[in-house]
Design an enzyme around this catalytic site. Sequence first.
Site, PDB file in Angstrom:
ATOM      1  N   ARG A   1       0.791  -1.231  -0.082  1.00 42.86           N
ATOM      2  CA  ARG A   1      -0.140   0.040   0.043  1.00 42.86           C
ATOM      3  C   ARG A   1       0.869   1.232  -0.111  1.00 42.86           C
ATOM      4  O   ARG A   1       0.492   2.321   0.611  1.00 42.86           O
ATOM      5  CB  ARG A   1      -0.782   0.127   1.275  1.00 42.86           C
TER       6      ARG A   1
ATOM      7  N   SER B   1     -10.571  -0.164   3.337  1.00 47.59           N
ATOM      8  CA  SER B   1      -9.844  -0.637   4.546  1.00 47.59           C
ATOM      9  C   SER B   1      -9.444   0.885   5.165  1.00 47.59           C
ATOM     10  O   SER B   1      -8.708   1.618   4.242  1.00 47.59           O
ATOM     11  CB  SER B   1      -8.349  -1.337   4.286  1.00 47.59           C
TER      12      SER B   1
ATOM     13  N   GLU C   1      -4.537   3.915   6.326  1.00 47.91           N
ATOM     14  CA  GLU C   1      -4.192   3.461   4.960  1.00 47.91           C
ATOM     15  C   GLU C   1      -4.980   4.475   4.093  1.00 47.91           C
ATOM     16  O   GLU C   1      -4.214   4.830   2.798  1.00 47.91           O
ATOM     17  CB  GLU C   1      -4.816   2.110   4.743  1.00 47.91           C
TER      18      GLU C   1
HETATM   19  N1  EPU Z   1     -10.996 -10.495  10.379  1.00 45.44           N
HETATM   20  C1  EPU Z   1     -11.570 -10.275  11.636  1.00 45.44           C
HETATM   21  N2  EPU Z   1     -12.345  -9.265  11.967  1.00 45.44           N
HETATM   22  C2  EPU Z   1     -13.123  -8.744  10.985  1.00 45.44           C
HETATM   23  C3  EPU Z   1     -12.691  -8.977   9.581  1.00 45.44           C
HETATM   24  C4  EPU Z   1     -11.614  -9.866   9.396  1.00 45.44           C
HETATM   25  O1  EPU Z   1     -10.942 -10.911  12.511  1.00 45.44           O
HETATM   26  O2  EPU Z   1     -13.948  -8.170  11.107  1.00 45.44           O
HETATM   27  C5  EPU Z   1      -9.746 -11.239  10.195  1.00 45.44           C
HETATM   28  C6  EPU Z   1     -10.077 -12.721   9.417  1.00 45.44           C
HETATM   29  O3  EPU Z   1      -9.320 -13.613  10.171  1.00 45.44           O
HETATM   30  C7  EPU Z   1      -9.623 -12.513   8.129  1.00 45.44           C
HETATM   31  C8  EPU Z   1      -8.559 -11.630   8.182  1.00 45.44           C
HETATM   32  O4  EPU Z   1      -8.761 -10.763   9.502  1.00 45.44           O
HETATM   33  O5  EPU Z   1      -9.034 -13.754   7.695  1.00 45.44           O
HETATM   34  C9  EPU Z   1      -8.226 -10.732   6.884  1.00 45.44           C
HETATM   35  O6  EPU Z   1      -9.537 -10.048   6.535  1.00 45.44           O
HETATM   36  P1  EPU Z   1      -9.850  -9.732   4.873  1.00 45.44           P
HETATM   37  O7  EPU Z   1      -9.688 -11.069   4.205  1.00 45.44           O
HETATM   38  O8  EPU Z   1     -11.454  -9.293   4.889  1.00 45.44           O
HETATM   39  O9  EPU Z   1      -8.569  -8.765   4.432  1.00 45.44           O
HETATM   40  P2  EPU Z   1      -7.997  -7.620   5.249  1.00 45.44           P
HETATM   41  O10 EPU Z   1      -6.852  -7.889   5.640  1.00 45.44           O
HETATM   42  O11 EPU Z   1      -8.879  -7.085   6.291  1.00 45.44           O
HETATM   43  C10 EPU Z   1      -7.027  -6.902   3.161  1.00 45.44           C
HETATM   44  C11 EPU Z   1      -6.933  -5.503   2.200  1.00 45.44           C
HETATM   45  C12 EPU Z   1      -8.318  -5.283   1.568  1.00 45.44           C
HETATM   46  C13 EPU Z   1      -8.549  -6.513   0.581  1.00 45.44           C
HETATM   47  C14 EPU Z   1      -8.596  -7.882   1.522  1.00 45.44           C
HETATM   48  C15 EPU Z   1      -8.813  -8.887   0.435  1.00 45.44           C
HETATM   49  C16 EPU Z   1      -5.416  -4.124   3.636  1.00 45.44           C
HETATM   50  C17 EPU Z   1      -5.394  -2.705   4.411  1.00 45.44           C
HETATM   51  N3  EPU Z   1      -6.724  -4.419   3.103  1.00 45.44           N
HETATM   52  O12 EPU Z   1      -8.080  -6.587   3.959  1.00 45.44           O
HETATM   53  O13 EPU Z   1      -8.062  -4.207   0.758  1.00 45.44           O
HETATM   54  O14 EPU Z   1      -9.867  -6.274  -0.337  1.00 45.44           O
HETATM   55  O15 EPU Z   1      -7.307  -7.926   2.258  1.00 45.44           O
HETATM   56  O16 EPU Z   1      -7.505  -9.108  -0.123  1.00 45.44           O
HETATM   57  O17 EPU Z   1      -4.320  -4.831   3.251  1.00 45.44           O
HETATM   58  C18 EPU Z   1      -8.636  -1.737   0.736  1.00 45.44           C
HETATM   59  O18 EPU Z   1      -7.405  -1.554   0.781  1.00 45.44           O
HETATM   60  O19 EPU Z   1      -9.247  -0.722   0.920  1.00 45.44           O
HETATM   61  C19 EPU Z   1      -8.963  -2.811   0.929  1.00 45.44           C
HETATM   62  C20 EPU Z   1     -10.485  -3.261   1.168  1.00 45.44           C
END
Ligand code: EPU
Length: 344
Positions: A165, A239, A336
């Site tokens: 990012r 995010s 972010e």
């Molecule tokens: N999780 C929780 N609580 C929640 C949501 C998620 O505990 O409310 C945990 C779960 O264990 C899950 C993990 O967090 O496995 C990761 O969650 P998720 O797959 O939804 O992805 P993220 O790490 O929260 C990142 C990117 C997103 C992207 C997703 C999917 C960043 C800052 N964000 O989110 O990007 O869509 O992965 O690949 O790296 C964005 O940048 O605006 C964005 C949406």
Amino acid sequence: MIKIQRQVILAPYTTLKIGGPARYFTVVKNLRELKESISWAKENKKEIFILGGGSNILLAKPWPGLVIKNEITGSEIIKETKKSVWYQAYSGENWQKFVEDSVRRHLYGLENLASIYGSVGAAPVQNIGAYGAELKDVFVSLEALNLKTGRSKIFKASDCHFAYRDSVFKKSLRGKYFIYRVTVKLSKEPRLNLSYGGIKEILLAKKIKTPTPKQIALAVTELRASKLPIPAILPNAGSFFKNPEVSEKEFKKLQKRWPEIKFFSGSKPNLIKIPAAWLIEQAGFKGRRYGAVGMYEKQALILVNYGGASAAQVLAQIKRVIKGVKTRFGLTLEPEVNIIPPLK
Ligand code: EPU
């Protein structure tokens, strides 16, 4: 001739529906208008702020200079070989449309990045990423105009210093260039990356064994729709924080205390990425509202404006969440979203 408007509220141009006014505001639809706008700002000694899709910004103060709304759109194939296609898009093009056009042409490379809000020009600034893919994986080069001189410059991948990012355009070149067009190299042959976040499961459930780029893009769209709020319905900026990365040693300590902690491999071999969503949820913020703001009930990393929130309320929420996570886990979350002016 460009038209310069005065005192324009910017909230409607952002997906968080917050911000403004801009003292001066103009919309550019082509290179000539862009150059005229840069000259106008130079003559009138006004600082430029570039507005793309407005999906990753929080404008916390009025902008005293000129806001240039980028509406330079379109895309084209500029080179083709047996295996690859060099696809170029103008920076004001809608990112989702660019991805849709590429998968319709049966090209691989952008399908995991389907359904992300924003413009093509913003994609390299923060090296957008999702489901195990990042823009840098397909990026070839971009052309940008220096906002002081109006001169054009080509940036190759190595000039952009892409990281998680992050890029040079968020660091030393922040606010210095207008990204005009971006070229990516896509593949005519399958190059699949289905290991992350449930894409494989959706395809399996649909009995798809050899997915087309379009089928993958649809699976990603379905996944995102199941947990991310639609900005037109619930204003948000995706995010809000980056996922923090810690050393293996530091991670072991955290894991000892919280054995259920979630983690992924980091952007470097010795780093572990911890989902900020998990930290925020554990700190008790998920689904909890503070007036018009709160962290989304289905995905704790999304800060939602439930209606009429002010920039001050969002800033208070950011500080609250950072403090809550810091107190509980000793980790400092970094936004972010591009906050203007930056957080102190
Ligand atoms: N999780 C929780 N609580 C929640 C949501 C998620 O505990 O409310 C945990 C779960 O264990 C899950 C993990 O967090 O496995 C990761 O969650 P998720 O797959 O939804 O992805 P993220 O790490 O929260 C990142 C990117 C997103 C992207 C997703 C999917 C960043 C800052 N964000 O989110 O990007 O869509 O992965 O690949 O790296 C964005 O940048 O605006 C964005 C949406």
